[in-house]
Motif scaffolding. Structure first.
Motif, PDB file in Angstrom:
ATOM      1  N   VAL A 157       0.842  -1.204   0.000  1.00 63.82           N
ATOM      2  CA  VAL A 157       0.000   0.000   0.000  1.00 63.82           C
ATOM      3  C   VAL A 157       0.870   1.244   0.000  1.00 63.82           C
ATOM      4  N   SER A 158       1.871   1.285   0.873  1.00 66.19           N
ATOM      5  CA  SER A 158       2.746   2.464   0.935  1.00 66.19           C
ATOM      6  C   SER A 158       3.424   2.719  -0.404  1.00 66.19           C
ATOM      7  N   GLN A 159       3.911   1.659  -1.040  1.00 57.42           N
ATOM      8  CA  GLN A 159       4.578   1.822  -2.334  1.00 57.42           C
ATOM      9  C   GLN A 159       3.599   2.311  -3.400  1.00 57.42           C
ATOM     10  N   ALA A 160       2.390   1.757  -3.404  1.00 55.47           N
ATOM     11  CA  ALA A 160       1.399   2.173  -4.400  1.00 55.47           C
ATOM     12  C   ALA A 160       0.946   3.612  -4.162  1.00 55.47           C
ATOM     13  N   VAL A 161       0.827   4.024  -2.903  1.00 55.83           N
ATOM     14  CA  VAL A 161       0.490   5.417  -2.598  1.00 55.83           C
ATOM     15  C   VAL A 161       1.621   6.333  -3.069  1.00 55.83           C
ATOM     16  N   ALA A 162       2.858   5.944  -2.809  1.00 54.09           N
ATOM     17  CA  ALA A 162       4.000   6.738  -3.271  1.00 54.09           C
ATOM     18  C   ALA A 162       3.990   6.865  -4.788  1.00 54.09           C
ATOM     19  N   ASP A 163       3.651   5.789  -5.473  1.00 55.33           N
ATOM     20  CA  ASP A 163       3.568   5.836  -6.937  1.00 55.33           C
ATOM     21  C   ASP A 163       2.470   6.801  -7.388  1.00 55.33           C
ATOM     22  N   LEU A 164       1.325   6.763  -6.716  1.00 52.78           N
ATOM     23  CA  LEU A 164       0.238   7.686  -7.045  1.00 52.78           C
ATOM     24  C   LEU A 164       0.667   9.123  -6.781  1.00 52.78           C
ATOM     25  N   GLN A 165       1.304   9.356  -5.656  1.00 46.68           N
ATOM     26  CA  GLN A 165       1.791  10.697  -5.343  1.00 46.68           C
ATOM     27  C   GLN A 165       2.775  11.184  -6.406  1.00 46.68           C
ATOM     28  N   GLY A 166       3.538  10.254  -6.960  1.00 45.16           N
ATOM     29  CA  GLY A 166       4.506  10.606  -7.993  1.00 45.16           C
ATOM     30  C   GLY A 166       3.882  11.042  -9.306  1.00 45.16           C
ATOM     31  N   THR A 167       2.597  10.767  -9.483  1.00 48.51           N
ATOM     32  CA  THR A 167       1.950  11.147 -10.747  1.00 48.51           C
ATOM     33  C   THR A 167       1.507  12.595 -10.771  1.00 48.51           C
ATOM     34  N   VAL A 168       1.390  13.216  -9.597  1.00 47.28           N
ATOM     35  CA  VAL A 168       0.879  14.587  -9.527  1.00 47.28           C
ATOM     36  C   VAL A 168       1.552  15.319  -8.370  1.00 47.28           C
ATOM     37  N   PRO A 169       2.121  16.485  -8.643  1.00 46.12           N
ATOM     38  CA  PRO A 169       2.716  17.243  -7.538  1.00 46.12           C
ATOM     39  C   PRO A 169       1.628  17.898  -6.693  1.00 46.12           C
ATOM     40  N   ALA A 170       1.942  18.119  -5.429  1.00 44.72           N
ATOM     41  CA  ALA A 170       1.028  18.864  -4.567  1.00 44.72           C
ATOM     42  C   ALA A 170       1.017  20.310  -5.029  1.00 44.72           C
ATOM     43  N   VAL A 171      -0.168  20.867  -5.200  1.00 43.69           N
ATOM     44  CA  VAL A 171      -0.302  22.261  -5.625  1.00 43.69           C
ATOM     45  C   VAL A 171      -0.576  23.097  -4.387  1.00 43.69           C
ATOM     46  N   GLU A 172       0.348  23.967  -4.059  1.00 43.28           N
ATOM     47  CA  GLU A 172       0.190  24.834  -2.895  1.00 43.28           C
ATOM     48  C   GLU A 172      -0.962  25.804  -3.118  1.00 43.28           C
ATOM     49  N   SER A 173      -1.668  26.148  -2.060  1.00 43.38           N
ATOM     50  CA  SER A 173      -2.862  26.993  -2.191  1.00 43.38           C
ATOM     51  C   SER A 173      -2.545  28.361  -2.774  1.00 43.38           C
ATOM     52  N   TRP A 174      -1.349  28.855  -2.569  1.00 44.65           N
ATOM     53  CA  TRP A 174      -0.993  30.171  -3.087  1.00 44.65           C
ATOM     54  C   TRP A 174      -0.523  30.112  -4.532  1.00 44.65           C
ATOM     55  N   ALA A 175      -0.254  28.920  -5.058  1.00 46.08           N
ATOM     56  CA  ALA A 175       0.359  28.795  -6.386  1.00 46.08           C
ATOM     57  C   ALA A 175      -0.634  28.999  -7.522  1.00 46.08           C
ATOM     58  N   ARG A 176      -1.881  28.593  -7.316  1.00 42.68           N
ATOM     59  CA  ARG A 176      -2.915  28.687  -8.355  1.00 42.68           C
ATOM     60  C   ARG A 176      -2.438  28.065  -9.669  1.00 42.68           C
ATOM     61  N   THR A 177      -1.888  26.878  -9.575  1.00 41.77           N
ATOM     62  CA  THR A 177      -1.403  26.135 -10.731  1.00 41.77           C
ATOM     63  C   THR A 177      -2.376  25.010 -11.025  1.00 41.77           C
ATOM     64  N   GLU A 178      -2.721  24.848 -12.268  1.00 32.70           N
ATOM     65  CA  GLU A 178      -3.667  23.806 -12.642  1.00 32.70           C
ATOM     66  C   GLU A 178      -3.034  22.424 -12.472  1.00 32.70           C
ATOM     67  N   PRO A 179      -3.628  21.558 -11.669  1.00 30.05           N
ATOM     68  CA  PRO A 179      -3.097  20.213 -11.461  1.00 30.05           C
ATOM     69  C   PRO A 179      -3.504  19.284 -12.610  1.00 30.05           C
ATOM     70  N   THR A 180      -2.844  19.436 -13.734  1.00 37.10           N
ATOM     71  CA  THR A 180      -3.239  18.732 -14.947  1.00 37.10           C
ATOM     72  C   THR A 180      -3.034  17.223 -14.886  1.00 37.10           C
ATOM     73  N   ALA A 181      -2.213  16.745 -13.974  1.00 37.16           N
ATOM     74  CA  ALA A 181      -1.938  15.309 -13.923  1.00 37.16           C
ATOM     75  C   ALA A 181      -3.104  14.496 -13.373  1.00 37.16           C
ATOM     76  N   ILE A 182      -4.015  15.153 -12.658  1.00 34.71           N
ATOM     77  CA  ILE A 182      -5.201  14.424 -12.211  1.00 34.71           C
ATOM     78  C   ILE A 182      -6.002  14.080 -13.461  1.00 34.71           C
ATOM     79  N   ARG A 183      -6.399  12.826 -13.539  1.00 32.67           N
ATOM     80  CA  ARG A 183      -7.119  12.272 -14.681  1.00 32.67           C
ATOM     81  C   ARG A 183      -6.198  11.895 -15.836  1.00 32.67           C
ATOM     82  N   SER A 184      -4.882  11.998 -15.644  1.00 33.96           N
ATOM     83  CA  SER A 184      -3.945  11.567 -16.673  1.00 33.96           C
ATOM     84  C   SER A 184      -3.916  10.039 -16.721  1.00 33.96           C
ATOM     85  N   ASP A 185      -3.314   9.500 -17.762  1.00 29.87           N
ATOM     86  CA  ASP A 185      -3.171   8.047 -17.847  1.00 29.87           C
ATOM     87  C   ASP A 185      -2.349   7.517 -16.674  1.00 29.87           C
ATOM     88  N   ALA A 186      -1.274   8.238 -16.298  1.00 31.41           N
ATOM     89  CA  ALA A 186      -0.427   7.799 -15.184  1.00 31.41           C
ATOM     90  C   ALA A 186      -1.226   7.758 -13.882  1.00 31.41           C
TER      91      ALA A 186
END
Length: 113
Positions: free
Chosen positions: A57-86
C-alpha cells in the motif's frame, strides 16, 4: 496494517473530491476554476498520506503521489496530472493492495441531488 487501511481510506477521500468536482462541472453547478481548486485540494490531501513504509500500500500510494505534484494553495497552478493516464494506472495499481488489507477503494458521491 492500520496505516495501510488509513492510507486507502484517505485515497478514497481524494477520489471523492475529484469525482464530485467533475460531476459538479459536468452538471454546470461550478466553473472550471472551482473544479481546478478542488483538484488542488485533492493534491494536497494526497501528499499528506504517509507513504514511507515498505508495504504494498505504501509503495502504491508513493507511486500515485509521484503522478501529480502537490499544488500549494498560493500557487494557483492547474493540477493537470489528475485524470492523466499515469494517474489512472497508479489508482488501478493501488486497488489490489488496499483490498488485501480489507480497505477497498471507493468514491462517495454527494454532489447534486
Amino acid at each position: 496494517m492500520a496505516q495501510d487501511v488509513a492510507a486507502c481510506a484517505a485515497v478514497s477521500d481524494v477520489m471523492s473530491i475529484v469525482e464530485n468536482a467533475d460531476i459538479a462541472l459536468t452538471e454546470g453547478r461550478v466553473a472550471v476554476q472551482e473544479q481546478q481548486g478542488w483538484y488542488e485540494v485533492a493534491t494536497r490531501v494526497l501528499h499528506r498520506i504517509p507513504s514511507s513504509g515498505d508495504s504494498a500500500v505504501s509503495q502504491a500510494v508513493a507511486d500515485l503521489q509521484g503522478t501529480v505534484p502537490a499544488v500549494e494553495s498560493w500557487a494557483r497552478t492547474e493540477p493537470t496530472a489528475i485524470r492523466s493516464d499515469a494517474w489512472s494506472v497508479a489508482l488501478d495499481a493501488l486497488a489490489a493492495p488496499c483490498l488485501a488489507v480489507d480497505s477497498e477503494l471507493f468514491t462517495s458521491m454527494f454532489t447534486g441531488g
